[in-house]
Scaffold this motif. Structure first.
Motif, PDB file in Angstrom:
ATOM      1  N   UNK A  79     -74.802  48.609  45.935  1.00 46.56           N
ATOM      2  CA  UNK A  79     -75.439  47.927  47.071  1.00 46.56           C
ATOM      3  C   UNK A  79     -76.497  48.813  47.726  1.00 46.56           C
ATOM      4  N   UNK A  80     -76.237  50.120  47.794  1.00 52.94           N
ATOM      5  CA  UNK A  80     -77.235  51.033  48.352  1.00 52.94           C
ATOM      6  C   UNK A  80     -78.507  51.052  47.518  1.00 52.94           C
ATOM      7  N   UNK A  81     -78.367  50.761  46.215  1.00 50.27           N
ATOM      8  CA  UNK A  81     -79.543  50.677  45.337  1.00 50.27           C
ATOM      9  C   UNK A  81     -80.160  49.277  45.347  1.00 50.27           C
ATOM     10  N   UNK A  82     -79.560  48.364  46.127  1.00 47.06           N
ATOM     11  CA  UNK A  82     -80.054  46.996  46.178  1.00 47.06           C
ATOM     12  C   UNK A  82     -79.596  46.163  45.007  1.00 47.06           C
ATOM     13  N   UNK A  83     -78.522  46.596  44.317  1.00 41.00           N
ATOM     14  CA  UNK A  83     -78.015  45.884  43.142  1.00 41.00           C
ATOM     15  C   UNK A  83     -76.724  45.155  43.484  1.00 41.00           C
ATOM     16  N   UNK A  84     -76.472  44.055  42.764  1.00 38.89           N
ATOM     17  CA  UNK A  84     -75.281  43.262  43.056  1.00 38.89           C
ATOM     18  C   UNK A  84     -74.215  43.335  41.966  1.00 38.89           C
ATOM     19  N   UNK A 175     -68.310  56.905  51.016  1.00 33.60           N
ATOM     20  CA  UNK A 175     -69.653  56.423  50.694  1.00 33.60           C
ATOM     21  C   UNK A 175     -70.644  56.988  51.712  1.00 33.60           C
ATOM     22  N   UNK A 176     -71.857  57.274  51.286  1.00 35.63           N
ATOM     23  CA  UNK A 176     -72.805  57.960  52.178  1.00 35.63           C
ATOM     24  C   UNK A 176     -73.452  57.035  53.210  1.00 35.63           C
ATOM     25  N   UNK A 177     -73.756  57.621  54.361  1.00 28.90           N
ATOM     26  CA  UNK A 177     -74.526  56.892  55.366  1.00 28.90           C
ATOM     27  C   UNK A 177     -73.808  55.671  55.897  1.00 28.90           C
ATOM     28  N   UNK A 178     -74.552  54.591  56.056  1.00 27.53           N
ATOM     29  CA  UNK A 178     -74.017  53.342  56.576  1.00 27.53           C
ATOM     30  C   UNK A 178     -74.128  52.247  55.523  1.00 27.53           C
ATOM     31  N   UNK A 179     -73.231  51.269  55.557  1.00 23.73           N
ATOM     32  CA  UNK A 179     -73.335  50.164  54.606  1.00 23.73           C
ATOM     33  C   UNK A 179     -74.616  49.368  54.844  1.00 23.73           C
ATOM     34  N   UNK A 180     -75.279  48.912  53.791  1.00 19.93           N
ATOM     35  CA  UNK A 180     -76.496  48.121  53.979  1.00 19.93           C
ATOM     36  C   UNK A 180     -76.205  46.826  54.729  1.00 19.93           C
ATOM     37  N   UNK A 181     -77.180  46.353  55.455  1.00 28.89           N
ATOM     38  CA  UNK A 181     -76.993  45.149  56.269  1.00 28.89           C
ATOM     39  C   UNK A 181     -76.631  43.936  55.419  1.00 28.89           C
ATOM     40  N   UNK A 182     -77.105  43.925  54.163  1.00 30.39           N
ATOM     41  CA  UNK A 182     -76.836  42.783  53.284  1.00 30.39           C
ATOM     42  C   UNK A 182     -75.704  43.080  52.302  1.00 30.39           C
ATOM     43  N   UNK A 183     -74.774  43.958  52.690  1.00 33.34           N
ATOM     44  CA  UNK A 183     -73.699  44.367  51.779  1.00 33.34           C
ATOM     45  C   UNK A 183     -72.923  43.180  51.243  1.00 33.34           C
ATOM     46  N   UNK A 184     -72.554  42.246  52.118  1.00 26.21           N
ATOM     47  CA  UNK A 184     -71.716  41.133  51.661  1.00 26.21           C
ATOM     48  C   UNK A 184     -72.483  40.163  50.771  1.00 26.21           C
ATOM     49  N   UNK A 186     -74.702  41.200  48.629  1.00 32.24           N
ATOM     50  CA  UNK A 186     -74.817  41.900  47.352  1.00 32.24           C
ATOM     51  C   UNK A 186     -73.482  42.084  46.659  1.00 32.24           C
ATOM     52  N   UNK A 187     -72.416  42.265  47.414  1.00 31.91           N
ATOM     53  CA  UNK A 187     -71.148  42.675  46.829  1.00 31.91           C
ATOM     54  C   UNK A 187     -70.009  41.735  47.195  1.00 31.91           C
TER      55      UNK A 187
END
Length: 271
Positions: A79-84, A175-184, A186-187
């Motif tokens: 998700x951090x890479x923008x992949x699902x 996991x590093x940093x913060x979860x991306x805003x669109x985590x759900x 994507x994942x």
């Protein structure tokens, strides 16, 4: 499938039915690391060996499904890479299959680990139940949600709840940093996991009448495996508590998913 279904993998008649059903539905039986741990901690040497061989046979040349938090780590990095989607790396492709050589020490270690995990899960919910019940009564919300599904849809899904608890688990899983805003978006693995945790909060701390024998952490983590395939997926369990909670999490909320008992899956009673 959970531990209540494993015995059917070792039964020739049931195994033939399972192969026929999965072939017709384009499904596969994919044993998991949790299945293997449950077998290793079984007190019966004969049953451990029988079910261990069944797991090995059904795995074939494939590895066990990994520990669910590892799936969440992989999905988080994707998700951090923008992949699902995410691939299971070679180093996670374990074949942890019980054998005759397994020692009593292995069995005791598995039993202790599961017991400590379940005790910690129970304590975490037990410590907040009374506080939550008092808050709900004060706000006039005691008994507001008659089912876990209603709680997930009406309260748990609020952005402030999702953001707070997702960040807690994101950090817990290193996991590093913060979860991306669109985590759900994507994942699905993360979405299912968070709903499973929300359902456990409802069953153990929010419900006006606390459920007897709610599913434990080992049970609930298994719903994450359903994210590994989206075209068609079935959770098979004869654990009524898990079946009820898993249905609340999954039914009508995720596509192409069913929760069934072993008899229905094997065609021994109506689905």
């Amino acid at each position: 499938m959970d531990a209540t279904f494993l015995k059917h993998l070792a039964d020739p008649a049931a195994a033939a039915t399972i192969r026929r059903v999965t072939r017709m539905c384009h499904l596969r039986v994919w044993p998991s690391k949790i299945n293997s741990i449950e077998v290793i901690k079984d007190p019966s040497p004969g049953r451990r060996l029988l079910l261990g061989r069944a797991i090995a046979e059904w795995c074939g040349s494939s590895a066990l499904l990994p520990w669910p938090p590892q799936i969440l780590q992989l999905a988080g990095h994707a998700a951090l890479r923008g992949e699902n989607n995410c691939e299971i790396p070679k180093e996670m492709q374990q074949v942890l299959v019980p054998t005759e050589e397994d020692s009593r020490e292995d069995q005791n270690r598995a039993q202790l680990w599961v017991r400590e995990s379940e005790d910690a899960f129970d304590r975490a919910h037990g410590e907040v139940r009374q506080e939550l019940q008092d808050i709900l009564k004060e706000k006039g919300l005691h008994g507001q949600w008659p089912t876990a599904a209603a709680f997930l849809d009406e309260e748990w899904s609020k952005p402030e709840n999702q953001q707070h608890f997702t960040q807690l688990f994101w950090t817990h899983f290193d996991l590093p940093g913060e979860p991306p805003a669109n985590l759900f978006a994507l994942s699905e693995a993360w979405r299912i996991f968070m709903d499973a945790f929300g359902a456990s909060v409802y069953d153990r701390a929010v419900a006006k009448e606390q459920k007897r024998n709610p599913p434990g952490v080992m049970d609930l983590l298994q719903v994450v495996y359903l994210s590994m395939h989206t075209a068609a997926r079935i959770l098979v369990t004869n654990d009524k508590g898990l079946a009820t909670t898993a249905t609340a999490i999954l039914s009508g909320r995720y596509p192409n998913v069913r929760v069934m008992d072993a008899e229905s899956f094997l065609g021994r009673s109506p689905a």
